[in-house]
Scaffold this active site. Structure first.
Site, mmCIF file in Angstrom:
data_model
loop_
_atom_site.group_PDB
_atom_site.id
_atom_site.type_symbol
_atom_site.label_atom_id
_atom_site.label_comp_id
_atom_site.label_asym_id
_atom_site.label_seq_id
_atom_site.Cartn_x
_atom_site.Cartn_y
_atom_site.Cartn_z
ATOM 1 C CD GLU A 53 25.094 -0.623 34.907
ATOM 2 O OE1 GLU A 53 25.923 -0.008 35.622
ATOM 3 O OE2 GLU A 53 23.951 -0.898 35.290
ATOM 4 C CE1 TYR B 201 26.308 -4.300 35.293
ATOM 5 C CE2 TYR B 201 23.951 -4.702 35.193
ATOM 6 C CZ TYR B 201 25.037 -4.103 35.795
ATOM 7 O OH TYR B 201 24.858 -3.315 36.886
ATOM 8 C CG HIS C 39 29.593 -3.176 36.582
ATOM 9 N ND1 HIS C 39 28.853 -3.720 37.594
ATOM 10 C CD2 HIS C 39 29.187 -1.883 36.495
ATOM 11 C CE1 HIS C 39 28.036 -2.807 38.104
ATOM 12 N NE2 HIS C 39 28.222 -1.677 37.458
ATOM 13 C CG HIS D 259 20.336 -2.463 38.519
ATOM 14 N ND1 HIS D 259 20.776 -3.759 38.573
ATOM 15 C CD2 HIS D 259 21.226 -1.808 37.743
ATOM 16 C CE1 HIS D 259 21.880 -3.874 37.860
ATOM 17 N NE2 HIS D 259 22.167 -2.716 37.334
ATOM 18 C CG HIS E 298 26.031 3.513 41.915
ATOM 19 N ND1 HIS E 298 25.518 4.221 40.867
ATOM 20 C CD2 HIS E 298 25.862 2.205 41.591
ATOM 21 C CE1 HIS E 298 25.052 3.381 39.959
ATOM 22 N NE2 HIS E 298 25.249 2.157 40.368
ATOM 23 C CG HIS F 209 28.631 3.332 38.601
ATOM 24 N ND1 HIS F 209 27.599 3.742 37.784
ATOM 25 C CD2 HIS F 209 28.482 1.990 38.739
ATOM 26 C CE1 HIS F 209 26.865 2.683 37.453
ATOM 27 N NE2 HIS F 209 27.366 1.610 38.016
#
Lengths: 307, 104
Positions: A265, A255, A214, A246, A199, A153
């Site tokens: 990431e 990251y 990212h 997260h 996501h 993503h």
């Protein structure tokens, strides 16, 4: 997949120095080089990906993202979505088959956020790298570095989040999986999915159009994320933050930056989303915890370093 | 040749000693100083922009969206891509929206 968009297909990134970028994306992340074209672009993929490529690197004098492409179910859907995008008010550009090597015709449009997206229906499928399609072994030998399994993503910073959400949900059939609301109830972050992942693309409100935060690559386990952290140190790669977790999506993550300053990431785990699920909401007063669940503090570089 | 170059950051008054072949930003981080804000360290994000006041530098690749030819000729550069060739003086710009040092 309500409107026939299946999944992310490819991202084209600009890099300042192609050779340095290849040492990063191939030697460190473990992506596999799948070819080059007459423009000098290099095509890469993660080993589990069926398509011929998912990452395209282009040398340029400014880093960032050229476009993010999604695959749709068939050519008729591509035609229909092109009309719907035009009716929404997007300028739609047609790119012929072969403009990206091994990819069928694409349509490209600019979202209200200022980012360019593409749809395509056909791309050559070379299968998972290094394992057979029949009776496949668990993983191939000879993978390098972090052994990234797939491009997963992107997070993008830009303007006009509400119209961007309307485009992605009403025209392209994405669902809002997670969001951050400020005190006034305004949405300042939106995480969108077209399948079951938390996501496929996410947006954060930002005064400038079309900025890149990212590109993310999937790893299997937390141990793999820690091993990625070791490799970042061993190779003296620019670290941003992590390993950590997260709050948003609950993924376990680290990251870092490519040699041109594009953020990457690698992550594992995270929540899932079915189309009937309501969005998960974080409130802006808990933004520190939403972004980094352990630190619970806003990290300025993470919020402001963009390409 | 092997003597580090001394770079004065004028806003903070800090002096960074930079080894041959080392970037200004990398040397600053190695010495635990914070006079220039740190971003991507790859010439891409523009956060470590500085103005060169005096001295000679080698330049690495940096994004033209943060330092174009005109800005380069005015002495602007990204500290992560500056390799000092002499003792020098610079000023950290502090980018709008990036609050890290910003002492005036």
């Amino acid at each position: 997949m309500k409107k026939g968009v299946i999944r992310p297909g490819h991202i084209q990134l600009r890099v300042l120095d192609l050779q340095a970028a290849l040492r990063h994306y191939v030697d460190l992340l473990g992506l596999i080089e799948m070819g080059r074209d007459e423009q000098g672009r290099v095509y890469l993929k993660g080993w589990t990906e069926i398509d011929r490529f998912s990452v395209v690197l282009r040398q340029a004098d400014e880093p960032g993202m050229d476009f993010l492409g999604f695959k749709v179910v068939d050519d008729a859907t591509l035609g229909r979505l092109g009309e719907e995008l035009a009716a929404f008010g997007c300028q739609v550009e047609n790119l012929p088959a072969g403009e990206l090597k091994g990819c069928g015709r694409r349509i490209r449009f600019e979202a209200p956020s200022g980012h360019f997206f593409e749809l395509f229906a056909e791309k050559e499928q070379t299968g998972k790298w290094g394992v057979s399609e029949v009776n496949p072994e668990a993983w191939p030998r000879g993978l390098q570095g972090m052994k990234a399994t797939r491009f997963d993503h992107c997070l993008l910073y830009g303007v006009e989040l509400p119209e961007t959400l309307r485009l992605f949900t009403e025209v392209l059939g994405f669902s809002l999986a997670e969001q951050v609301l400020d005190d006034a109830g305004r949405r300042v972050a939106q995480f969108l999915t077209v399948g079951m992942k938390a996501h496929d693309v996410a947006f954060i409100e930002h005064p400038e159009k079309g900025r890149f935060h990212h590109a993310s690559f999937f790893l299997e386990t937390w141990e793999d994320v820690l091993r990625a952290a070791d490799l970042i140190s061993m190779s003296d790669t620019s670290l941003d933050i992590g390993p950590t977790r997260h709050g948003l999506t609950h993924g376990k993550t680290i990251y870092f930056f490519d040699p041109s300053g594009n953020r990457n990431e690698v992550f594992c785990g995270g929540d899932y989303h079915y189309p009937d699920h309501p969005p998960v909401t974080w409130t802006a007063d808990q933004l520190g915890k939403a972004i980094f669940y352990h630190d619970r503090q806003l990290n300025e570089r993470f919020l402001t370093a963009l390409t | 040749m092997s003597r580090p170059h001394r770079i004065l950051e004028q806003v903070s008054g800090e002096v960074v000693e930079v080894r041959p072949g080392e970037s200004l930003l990398c040397a600053m981080e190695r010495q635990g100083k914070r006079c220039i804000p740190v971003g991507c360290r790859g010439g891409g994000c523009g956060i470590c922009k500085v103005r060169i006041v005096s001295g000679r530098f080698d330049y690495g690749l940096m994004s033209c969206s943060h330092v174009d030819i005109d800005q380069r000729s005015q002495g602007l550069a990204l500290a992560c891509r500056l390799f000092p060739l002499s003792d020098s003086e610079i000023r950290a710009c502090g980018k709008p929206g990036h609050a890290v040092p910003q002492k005036q």
